[in-house]
Design a protein around this motif. Structure first.
Motif, PDB file in Angstrom:
ATOM      1  N   GLN A  46     -53.375  16.254  27.907  1.00 47.00           N
ATOM      2  CA  GLN A  46     -53.973  16.045  26.588  1.00 47.00           C
ATOM      3  C   GLN A  46     -54.509  14.626  26.465  1.00 47.00           C
ATOM      4  OE1 GLN A  46     -51.455  17.009  23.149  1.00 47.00           O
ATOM      5  NE2 GLN A  46     -52.197  15.159  22.140  1.00 47.00           N
ATOM      6  N   MET A  47     -53.730  13.672  26.977  1.00 49.49           N
ATOM      7  CA  MET A  47     -54.079  12.264  26.834  1.00 49.49           C
ATOM      8  C   MET A  47     -54.988  11.730  27.949  1.00 49.49           C
ATOM      9  SD  MET A  47     -52.809  11.212  24.065  1.00 49.49           S
ATOM     10  CE  MET A  47     -51.473  11.259  22.882  1.00 49.49           C
ATOM     11  N   ALA A  48     -55.119  12.458  29.064  1.00 53.43           N
ATOM     12  CA  ALA A  48     -55.828  11.920  30.224  1.00 53.43           C
ATOM     13  C   ALA A  48     -57.306  11.602  29.963  1.00 53.43           C
ATOM     14  CB  ALA A  48     -55.677  12.860  31.411  1.00 53.43           C
ATOM     15  N   LEU A  83     -67.045  13.385  24.203  1.00 53.93           N
ATOM     16  CA  LEU A  83     -66.587  14.629  24.837  1.00 53.93           C
ATOM     17  C   LEU A  83     -65.085  14.565  25.134  1.00 53.93           C
ATOM     18  CD1 LEU A  83     -69.552  15.361  27.285  1.00 53.93           C
ATOM     19  CD2 LEU A  83     -68.886  16.725  25.291  1.00 53.93           C
ATOM     20  N   SER A  84     -64.600  13.400  25.589  1.00 49.54           N
ATOM     21  CA  SER A  84     -63.169  13.273  25.877  1.00 49.54           C
ATOM     22  C   SER A  84     -62.341  13.386  24.598  1.00 49.54           C
ATOM     23  CB  SER A  84     -62.878  11.948  26.591  1.00 49.54           C
ATOM     24  OG  SER A  84     -62.986  10.847  25.700  1.00 49.54           O
ATOM     25  N   TYR A  85     -62.874  12.897  23.492  1.00 50.45           N
ATOM     26  CA  TYR A  85     -62.179  13.009  22.208  1.00 50.45           C
ATOM     27  C   TYR A  85     -62.115  14.467  21.758  1.00 50.45           C
ATOM     28  CZ  TYR A  85     -61.283  12.381  17.184  1.00 50.45           C
ATOM     29  OH  TYR A  85     -60.761  12.448  15.918  1.00 50.45           O
ATOM     30  N   ALA A  86     -63.190  15.215  21.992  1.00 53.49           N
ATOM     31  CA  ALA A  86     -63.185  16.642  21.655  1.00 53.49           C
ATOM     32  C   ALA A  86     -62.112  17.376  22.467  1.00 53.49           C
ATOM     33  CB  ALA A  86     -64.564  17.250  21.913  1.00 53.49           C
ATOM     34  N   TRP A  87     -61.961  17.018  23.751  1.00 57.76           N
ATOM     35  CA  TRP A  87     -60.906  17.609  24.574  1.00 57.76           C
ATOM     36  C   TRP A  87     -59.524  17.279  23.992  1.00 57.76           C
ATOM     37  CZ3 TRP A  87     -60.134  20.599  28.978  1.00 57.76           C
ATOM     38  CH2 TRP A  87     -58.858  20.520  29.539  1.00 57.76           C
ATOM     39  N   PHE A  88     -59.341  16.021  23.599  1.00 58.72           N
ATOM     40  CA  PHE A  88     -58.058  15.601  23.017  1.00 58.72           C
ATOM     41  C   PHE A  88     -57.719  16.433  21.788  1.00 58.72           C
ATOM     42  CE2 PHE A  88     -56.313  13.094  19.490  1.00 58.72           C
ATOM     43  CZ  PHE A  88     -55.037  12.840  19.971  1.00 58.72           C
ATOM     44  N   LEU A  89     -58.668  16.614  20.884  1.00 55.78           N
ATOM     45  CA  LEU A  89     -58.409  17.383  19.670  1.00 55.78           C
ATOM     46  C   LEU A  89     -58.060  18.831  19.997  1.00 55.78           C
ATOM     47  CD1 LEU A  89     -61.219  16.131  17.251  1.00 55.78           C
ATOM     48  CD2 LEU A  89     -58.808  15.468  17.276  1.00 55.78           C
ATOM     49  N   ALA A 100     -56.834  20.035  22.882  1.00 52.83           N
ATOM     50  CA  ALA A 100     -55.542  20.110  23.569  1.00 52.83           C
ATOM     51  C   ALA A 100     -54.398  19.847  22.597  1.00 52.83           C
ATOM     52  CB  ALA A 100     -55.507  19.109  24.721  1.00 52.83           C
ATOM     53  N   ALA A 101     -54.577  18.902  21.671  1.00 53.68           N
ATOM     54  CA  ALA A 101     -53.525  18.601  20.696  1.00 53.68           C
ATOM     55  C   ALA A 101     -53.254  19.808  19.810  1.00 53.68           C
ATOM     56  CB  ALA A 101     -53.926  17.397  19.849  1.00 53.68           C
ATOM     57  N   SER A 102     -54.309  20.480  19.395  1.00 54.95           N
ATOM     58  CA  SER A 102     -54.141  21.671  18.556  1.00 54.95           C
ATOM     59  C   SER A 102     -53.440  22.782  19.335  1.00 54.95           C
ATOM     60  CB  SER A 102     -55.511  22.155  18.086  1.00 54.95           C
ATOM     61  OG  SER A 102     -55.410  23.369  17.387  1.00 54.95           O
ATOM     62  N   HIS A 103     -53.814  22.957  20.608  1.00 58.45           N
ATOM     63  CA  HIS A 103     -53.194  23.991  21.443  1.00 58.45           C
ATOM     64  C   HIS A 103     -51.722  23.685  21.686  1.00 58.45           C
ATOM     65  CE1 HIS A 103     -52.096  25.909  25.313  1.00 58.45           C
ATOM     66  NE2 HIS A 103     -52.868  26.891  24.887  1.00 58.45           N
ATOM     67  N   ASN A 104     -51.406  22.424  22.017  1.00 61.61           N
ATOM     68  CA  ASN A 104     -50.011  22.036  22.285  1.00 61.61           C
ATOM     69  C   ASN A 104     -49.147  22.176  21.034  1.00 61.61           C
ATOM     70  OD1 ASN A 104     -50.674  21.477  24.930  1.00 61.61           O
ATOM     71  ND2 ASN A 104     -50.895  19.269  24.581  1.00 61.61           N
ATOM     72  N   HIS A 105     -49.737  21.866  19.870  1.00 61.53           N
ATOM     73  CA  HIS A 105     -48.978  21.990  18.617  1.00 61.53           C
ATOM     74  C   HIS A 105     -48.621  23.442  18.328  1.00 61.53           C
ATOM     75  CE1 HIS A 105     -47.614  21.008  14.585  1.00 61.53           C
ATOM     76  NE2 HIS A 105     -48.356  21.995  14.129  1.00 61.53           N
TER      77      HIS A 105
END
Length: 406
Positions: A213-215, A389-395, A397-402
């Motif tokens: 998520q953070m990478a 684009l990396s920020y969109a991935w973070f959002l 992944a964060a939503s999926h992990n939550h």
């Protein structure tokens, strides 16, 4: 794991911070020296980006074995051996006679200082409480910003007096002094086997969803911020904004002073935020878009964008610096060295790619007939797109992990 008392914690922090200060000077000094090195060695923008990025390449190459060694042998033994390589790298840079020699010495410096942040963070994971870890992480980064401040106007003032080669001889001596201080004040620890996987294995780190998520934001936003702060802010001020070398060094001083103040504030407020349940993911989600606004302003204003806009970009990017201790605390203490080093690898490969990539893009756009100002704008525009684009991935992944968190 045994926690240190307050006095011991302060002494250990200061011992590590002394070495990290000079590691940060080495990181950023190429931005101030870029006009001198460009003239003396006839460097193109791509050469300059590769030279500055060589530090981060050396840094990145050693991160994975470094993490294993830190978990196995502890920060004291590992840091002493690596800082000795940094001393050798400073000496090699001081006597370099060609671009290839400069680059090899720069890579060796990067390898040598690669433990100067990871060693203390690994130690802090065992020696300090979580709230103190967040504070000391930010204050180590503040120490790095202080080193980067020292690499600007002070270096620019010293250059006419002593030249750039004696500066590196002096850095070699000071790094050697830091070894003595660390050997004197930092405690050792007995070996503890890693849990969660085979001894020395990175498998638990690579499998963890929070790491991935953070990478991407670590690679592009954190790595890109360091790439700009430690190199491209200088050429932007001199070649786009048209500032003379002394004024550009003053601009870099302002940028790095702003970063110093920012990390000091993060160190003060992080324990307070943690107590109130304001977690790292939320802070990054709220704050990181400000860096995109800053990059957009930089590109739009072009020659009118000076140190203030660059400082705004760097300061607003510090939200993602909170990811590093957060990643370390997701894992048990016995895996801290590997988790932190793996994430640091992501960051510093990002620094190398963005630092060199901006230089290559500037040269490519210039070869296509663009003006220098337009070429810099185009290169930073590509950097902005990758960061978003990396920020969109973070959002995502964060939503999926939550949703999948038990």
């Amino acid at each position: 794991m045994s926690l240190l008392d307050r006095r011991q914690a302060v002494v250990v922090f200061l011992a590590f911070a002394f070495a990290y200060f000079f590691a940060a000077v080495l990181r950023a000094i190429t931005a101030t020296l870029s006009p001198v090195l460009t003239a003396e060695f006839h460097l193109a923008a791509g050469d300059l980006g590769l030279l500055a990025g060589g530090y981060f390449l050396g840094f990145a190459l050693i991160q994975l074995p470094l993490g294993t060694w830190l978990d196995r042998h502890g920060p004291l033994k590992v840091n002493l051996r690596f800082v000795a390589l940094a001393v050798a790298g400073c000496v090699a840079f001081a006597v370099a006679q060609s671009f290839g020699w400069l680059l090899a010495a720069r890579v060796l410096c990067g390898v040598g200082v690669s433990s100067c942040l990871m060693a203390p963070l690994t130690g802090f994971r065992r020696w300090f409480t979580p709230a103190v870890q967040l504070r000391t992480n930010s204050w180590m980064l503040m120490t790095g910003s202080l080193g980067m401040v020292a690499s600007t106007l002070p270096v620019q003032w010293l250059l006419p007096q002593v030249g750039w080669r004696p500066l590196f001889w002096g850095l070699a001596v000071l790094m050697a002094l830091s070894m003595l201080i660390i050997a004197w004040r930092v405690p050792d620890w007995s070996t503890e086997d890693a849990t969660g996987g085979p001894r020395g294995s990175y498998a638990p780190v690579w499998r963890h969803p929070y790491f991935w998520q953070m990478a991407p934001v670590g690679f592009f936003s954190y790595g890109g911020m360091i790439a700009v702060q430690s190199l491209w802010a200088g050429p932007w001020l001199s070649r786009v904004a048209g500032w003379d070398p002394v004024a550009a060094a003053g601009g870099l001083f302002t940028i790095n002073l702003s970063m110093l103040a920012t990390f000091w504030v993060w160190g003060l407020v992080n324990p307070w935020l943690q107590r109130r349940g304001i977690v790292t993911d939320r802070l990054i989600a709220w704050g990181l878009p400000l860096s995109f606004v800053a990059l957009g302003l930089l590109i739009a204003l072009g020659p009118a964008a000076g140190a203030g806009v660059l400082a705004f970009f760097c300061v607003s990017s510090t939200f993602v610096s909170l990811a590093q201790p957060a990643v370390g605390m997701v894992f048990p203490a016995s895996l801290a060295g590997r988790a932190l080093s793996a994430y640091n690898l992501v960051i510093f490969v990002g620094v190398f790619v963005v630092q060199w990539g901006i230089g290559l893009l500037v040269d490519a756009f210039r070869a296509a007939g663009w003006t220098e100002v337009a070429a810099f704008r185009g290169a930073f525009g590509v950097f902005l797109a990758t960061s978003m684009l990396s920020y969109a991935w973070f959002l995502r992944a964060a939503s999926h992990n939550h949703r999948h968190r038990p």
